[in-house]
Design a protein around this motif. Structure first.
Motif, short mmCIF file in Angstrom:
data_model
loop_
_atom_site.label_atom_id
_atom_site.label_comp_id
_atom_site.label_asym_id
_atom_site.label_seq_id
_atom_site.Cartn_x
_atom_site.Cartn_y
_atom_site.Cartn_z
N GLN A 1 0.85 -1.19 0.00
CA GLN A 1 0.00 0.00 0.00
C GLN A 1 0.88 1.24 0.00
N ALA A 2 0.55 2.19 -0.88
CA ALA A 2 1.34 3.40 -0.97
C ALA A 2 1.09 4.29 0.24
N GLN A 3 2.16 4.91 0.72
CA GLN A 3 2.05 5.78 1.89
C GLN A 3 2.95 6.99 1.73
N LEU A 4 2.52 8.08 2.32
CA LEU A 4 3.34 9.28 2.45
C LEU A 4 3.44 9.58 3.94
N VAL A 5 4.65 9.72 4.45
CA VAL A 5 4.85 9.93 5.88
C VAL A 5 5.66 11.20 6.09
N GLU A 6 5.04 12.14 6.81
CA GLU A 6 5.69 13.41 7.10
C GLU A 6 6.46 13.37 8.41
N SER A 7 7.45 14.22 8.50
CA SER A 7 8.19 14.41 9.74
C SER A 7 8.78 15.81 9.75
N GLY A 8 9.23 16.24 10.93
CA GLY A 8 9.91 17.52 11.03
C GLY A 8 9.11 18.63 11.67
N ALA A 33 3.50 15.20 -9.62
CA ALA A 33 3.63 16.46 -8.89
C ALA A 33 3.38 16.18 -7.42
N MET A 34 4.13 16.85 -6.56
CA MET A 34 3.97 16.67 -5.12
C MET A 34 3.95 18.02 -4.44
N GLY A 35 3.38 18.04 -3.25
CA GLY A 35 3.31 19.32 -2.58
C GLY A 35 2.93 19.21 -1.13
N TRP A 36 2.67 20.37 -0.54
CA TRP A 36 2.31 20.47 0.86
C TRP A 36 1.06 21.33 1.02
N PHE A 37 0.08 20.77 1.68
CA PHE A 37 -1.09 21.53 2.13
C PHE A 37 -0.91 21.82 3.62
N ARG A 38 -1.67 22.78 4.08
CA ARG A 38 -1.76 22.99 5.53
C ARG A 38 -3.20 23.31 5.90
N GLN A 39 -3.53 23.01 7.15
CA GLN A 39 -4.86 23.33 7.65
C GLN A 39 -4.74 23.80 9.09
N ALA A 40 -5.16 25.02 9.31
CA ALA A 40 -5.20 25.59 10.66
C ALA A 40 -6.58 25.36 11.25
N THR A 91 1.04 28.47 11.86
CA THR A 91 0.66 27.34 12.70
C THR A 91 -0.46 26.54 12.04
N ALA A 92 -0.23 25.24 11.87
CA ALA A 92 -1.20 24.39 11.18
C ALA A 92 -0.68 22.95 11.15
N ASP A 93 -1.56 22.06 10.76
CA ASP A 93 -1.13 20.72 10.38
C ASP A 93 -0.71 20.78 8.92
N TYR A 94 0.45 20.21 8.63
CA TYR A 94 0.99 20.21 7.27
C TYR A 94 0.92 18.79 6.69
N TYR A 95 0.37 18.71 5.47
CA TYR A 95 0.15 17.42 4.83
C TYR A 95 0.92 17.33 3.52
N CYS A 96 1.59 16.22 3.33
CA CYS A 96 2.28 15.93 2.09
C CYS A 96 1.29 15.26 1.14
N VAL A 97 1.34 15.65 -0.13
CA VAL A 97 0.42 15.10 -1.12
C VAL A 97 1.14 14.78 -2.41
N ALA A 98 0.53 13.92 -3.19
CA ALA A 98 1.04 13.59 -4.52
C ALA A 98 -0.13 13.46 -5.48
N ASP A 99 0.02 14.01 -6.67
CA ASP A 99 -1.06 13.92 -7.65
C ASP A 99 -0.93 12.63 -8.44
N ILE A 100 -1.41 11.56 -7.82
CA ILE A 100 -1.28 10.24 -8.43
C ILE A 100 -2.29 10.02 -9.55
N ARG A 101 -3.14 11.03 -9.83
CA ARG A 101 -4.12 10.89 -10.90
C ARG A 101 -3.46 10.92 -12.27
N GLN A 122 -0.45 11.69 6.76
CA GLN A 122 -1.24 11.85 7.98
C GLN A 122 -1.08 13.23 8.61
N GLY A 123 -0.06 13.95 8.20
CA GLY A 123 0.12 15.31 8.70
C GLY A 123 1.16 15.41 9.79
#
Length: 130
Positions: A1-8, A33-40, A91-101, A122-123
């Motif tokens: 199963q594909a996973q993206l795991v953030e740290s830092g 393409a890959m990137g970072w979202f955030r949600q406060a 200040t926020a949760d930061y999420y790593c994403v990939a456009d696998i479409r 997971q953020g």
């Protein structure tokens, strides 16, 4: 199963720096393409930075331009976000994403990435104190 795991993520004072890392597993992300979202708290998710498959094209939200830098290392299946001159509003949760479409898409394609797509980490929480 594909996973993206953030740290830092962590707690930092205003004006400080943090470097977020995201490592992918289970599949090669080098074509996406890959990137970072955030949600406060109480706010919508915001795409803050994105990069094309080879790092040649990048996108930044106006709120982070000149302060954040996105990079990637396809040999490590990883993407990074260097955050400088941090502000309390970062200040926020930061999420790593990939456009696998789609292979080799423009980084701005992440702006409409569905949350239901299995392409989100997971953020990691970033807290900037004033």
């Amino acid at each position: 199963q594909a996973q993206l795991v953030e740290s830092g993520g962590g707690l930092v004072q205003a004006g400080g720096s943090l470097r977020l890392s995201c490592e992918g597993s289970g599949r090669a992300f080098s074509r996406y393409a890959m990137g970072w979202f955030r949600q406060a708290p109480g706010k919508e998710r915001e795409l803050v930075a994105a990069t094309s498959w080879n790092g040649a094209v990048t996108y930044y939200a106006d709120s982070v331009k000149g302060r954040f830098t996105i990079s990637r290392d396809n040999t490590k299946n990883a993407v990074y976000l260097q955050m400088n001159s941090l502000k309390p509003e970062d200040t926020a949760d930061y999420y790593c994403v990939a456009d696998i479409r789609t292979n080799y898409s423009d980084p701005q394609s992440l702006l409409d990435l569905p949350e239901s797509l299995d392409a989100w980490g997971q953020g990691t929480l970033v807290t900037v104190s004033s």
